[in-house]
Enzyme design. Sequence first.
Site, mmCIF file in Angstrom:
data_model
loop_
_atom_site.group_PDB
_atom_site.id
_atom_site.type_symbol
_atom_site.label_atom_id
_atom_site.label_comp_id
_atom_site.label_asym_id
_atom_site.label_seq_id
_atom_site.Cartn_x
_atom_site.Cartn_y
_atom_site.Cartn_z
ATOM 1 N N LYS A 101 0.865 -1.174 0.000
ATOM 2 C CA LYS A 101 0.000 0.000 0.000
ATOM 3 C C LYS A 101 0.907 1.230 0.000
ATOM 4 O O LYS A 101 1.492 1.590 1.018
ATOM 5 C CB LYS A 101 -0.914 -0.007 1.231
ATOM 6 N N CYS B 20 14.039 10.769 6.827
ATOM 7 C CA CYS B 20 13.729 10.373 8.203
ATOM 8 C C CYS B 20 14.950 10.421 9.110
ATOM 9 O O CYS B 20 14.849 10.756 10.290
ATOM 10 C CB CYS B 20 13.107 8.987 8.221
ATOM 11 N N GLU C 100 9.800 16.314 15.163
ATOM 12 C CA GLU C 100 10.285 16.154 13.795
ATOM 13 C C GLU C 100 9.535 17.097 12.852
ATOM 14 O O GLU C 100 8.307 17.046 12.744
ATOM 15 C CB GLU C 100 10.100 14.705 13.333
#
Length: 516
Positions: free
Chosen positions: A205, A313, A411
């Site tokens: 997905k 990330c 973040e």
Amino acid sequence: MAQAPPTAAPEDAPATPEDALAIVEGVPIDTRHWIDGTRVPSASASTFTDHSPMDMDMDMDGAPLARIARGGPGEARAAVVAARTAFPGWAATPPAERARLLHAVADGVDARAEDLAAVETADNGALLRSHRRGVMPRVAHNFRYFADRLLALGHEDFDTRGHTNHVSWDPAGPAVLITPWNAPLMLASWKVAPALAAGSTVVLKPAEWTPLTASLLADITHEAGLPPGVFNLVQGYGEEVGAPLAADPDVCRVSFTGSVPTARRVAGAAAAHLVPCSFELGGKSPLLVLADADLELAADLAVEQYDNAGQVCLAATRILVEEPVRDAFLDRFLDRVSKLTQGDPRDEATDIGPNIHPRHVERVDGFVRRAVEAGAKAVTGGGRNTALGGNYYLPTLLTDVAQDSEIVQEEVFGPVLTLQTFPGGDDDEAVRLANGTRFGLAATLVAGDRDRAARIGARLVAGTVWVNCFFVRDLSAPFGGSRDSGIGREGGDWSFDFYCDLKNTVTAPKGWTRHG
């Protein structure tokens, strides 16, 4: 990985026959789901619109790239059933044959590398030169590595009081793989390749903001000869198709890369059936610059954190500099930032392209605005690049930030760095600052003294520590995070450990009856 969660857009509409095919950068793409070896439209006949970040403004206007089949519980269930049905045959396929097919997928990626690079740049705005030279070759390498690692997988038998222990890796079953938008095909291949190599079947997905290269990957797996149902692709919004995938009782593994809040929901859904999960959730990584460091190298590594418009990330977004070299480092850093070129990611001269979506840019800008209101100083950047359009954010560095401030703790996932200092010779304070968030994905350390670097590095909470380098990633090494940066490790045998059930067979030395 922090991100503004996409939600259903008002322009979603019933599908028309023309919606099944998009032409992006001259590349034809079938935008239907791929389930059980065939293209499948959404049962609801609805679609959602995929835009390029290169031409969207803050009102989210812009020419659509494609209309994508919008899946729901029905498509999720059909894909899992296909994966469950195909699983026994794929699990029983000899490792050498599975490896051959994965090499064929890698060949297909290599053959279509230019198409994949062009489509990915249009879809997520990352640099075309990076996709051509690094990303797409690495996608092919990921498939080749796990194909070869499969054939080398094994553990030496060992003895227990004369009994023989034999360790084996048994394929676990259907795996749901949910991937993000910042490096769509690369991060998908980090999951798809080891899952298939391990003998598990796959339901992928992709992120709804960047679904296009996943659809091309479905074509490549088919052309490579993967049997129907071994690789399946469903597209759509997380709450509509991702949630039922994670909760399906026939799923045996879930691997997710994305935000912490979404991971909690995925974990809750999978927990009902005790399905093991692997999570890579991003971070707030430090970059420590010690007083004896090569400051030219330190400045180079710091500027590298703006890669992919800061949407990485493991980016070291918190720069921690030993006080005596703060000004010397900052001068070098700002000089390099001044030479960066922001613009069209298809241009070879561009260093920083757009961020992914107006909603995400607003999120990034909100962090910066609140930090400045709280007393932070933007020594470079600090807002949108209005000359280029709504999705372009200037590379930003904020100083005068407190350790407990939002901008240091959360973040941002954009081209925004912070600068803090620690007293000369105070390793304890350096470590305290570096470890002072809820994350623990990576850390970068720039130092001249090997012993001091080793002492500090050993105390850092991080899944990966880079010393005098950044983003050196070998697939044989474990990759993952601590704390809120994730659960589990990817790479090498660690990937096989996740996508398989490990079995130990203990055989006694006596009691055998010889026949015939």
